[in-house]
Design an enzyme around this catalytic site. Structure first.
Site, short mmCIF file in Angstrom:
data_model
loop_
_atom_site.label_atom_id
_atom_site.label_comp_id
_atom_site.label_asym_id
_atom_site.label_seq_id
_atom_site.Cartn_x
_atom_site.Cartn_y
_atom_site.Cartn_z
N GLU A 65 5.55 2.32 -1.99
CA GLU A 65 4.01 3.06 -0.93
C GLU A 65 4.59 3.73 -0.36
O GLU A 65 5.74 4.53 -0.67
CB GLU A 65 3.94 1.64 0.04
CG GLU A 65 3.39 1.17 0.58
CD GLU A 65 2.07 1.20 0.10
OE1 GLU A 65 1.51 2.01 0.27
OE2 GLU A 65 1.12 0.27 0.18
N HIS A 112 1.41 -5.70 -5.51
CA HIS A 112 2.27 -6.62 -5.81
C HIS A 112 1.34 -7.95 -4.92
O HIS A 112 0.66 -8.00 -4.97
CB HIS A 112 3.63 -7.01 -4.76
CG HIS A 112 3.24 -5.57 -3.36
ND1 HIS A 112 2.99 -7.02 -2.65
CD2 HIS A 112 3.26 -4.59 -2.96
CE1 HIS A 112 3.22 -5.91 -1.45
NE2 HIS A 112 2.99 -5.33 -1.69
#
Length: 215
Positions: free
Chosen positions: A88, A13
């Site tokens: 994550e 990202h």
């Protein structure tokens, strides 16, 4: 029996304020900052200029990944499919802390993190070993689902790190010595159950402007 190779392009990202100040994000739903949004736009423009085509676009369901994937979907004409398993690593009590704060407030959990003890579980979180298994499972599942296709995936630095280690054969306990820049392109090939890195940390579309914690 040989199968057609599957191409998977992994993207970290765009930048967040917590990236910039060194806070562990984990599952905390942090938004992109203005620079991160600009990176996402440049990434989408770069793929469009190259004439890149993909069959499907997946994203972690956390907002920093979804906001990076949104302009990609618009540029490529693809819906964004959310996949929670692409999140994550969960850092438990360490989430939201800088490394200095983690060392002060949770020294035992911090020691496990810094020493890369693969079975150490920060309270409320996920071990490195378990996280790696999750990443391996989801990426392999997507590759098998779209065998012979081209997959674009927006995820997180830790997910990319696990993918690289699995493909290259770097132990989880070894320090990271490879780049993980925000909004970079990282290309893998999956064939007959084996991952291979074809291109790593391509930031040409960003004109060299990408954050990486190693720097």
């Amino acid at each position: 029996m040989n199968t057609l190779p599957t191409i998977l392009v992994l993207v970290r990202h765009g930048e967040t304020d917590w990236n910039a100040c060194g806070r562990l994000q984990g599952h905390t739903d942090i938004s992109l900052n203005a620079h991160g949004h600009a990176q996402a736009e440049r990434l989408a423009e770069g793929l469009a200029r190259r004439g890149e085509r993909f069959d499907v676009l997946y994203s972690s369901d956390l907002s920093r990944a979804r906001a990076t994937a949104a302009p990609l979907g618009q540029a490529l004409g693809l819906p964004v499919i959310e996949e929670p398993a692409l999140r994550e690593r969960h850092f438990g009590v360490l989430q939201g802390l800088t490394l200095a704060e983690a060392a002060e407030h949770h020294p035992a959990a911090y020691a496990g993190y810094r020493q890369r003890r693969v079975d150490a579980v920060p309270e409320g979180g996920e071990s490195l070993e378990r996280f790696c298994a999750r990443v391996s499972e989801v990426l392999t599942r997507l590759a098998v689902r779209h065998v012979g296709g081209r997959i674009l995936v927006v995820a997180h630095g830790g997910v990319l790190e696990m993918a690289y280690r699995l493909a290259v054969g770097i132990p989880l306990s070894a320090p990271r010595d490879f780049a993980l820049p925000n909004a970079a392109l990282n290309r893998f090939c999956f064939s007959n159950g084996t991952w291979k890195v074809e291109n790593w940390a391509d930031i040409s579309h960003l004109e060299g402007d990408a954050f990486d914690e190693l720097a």
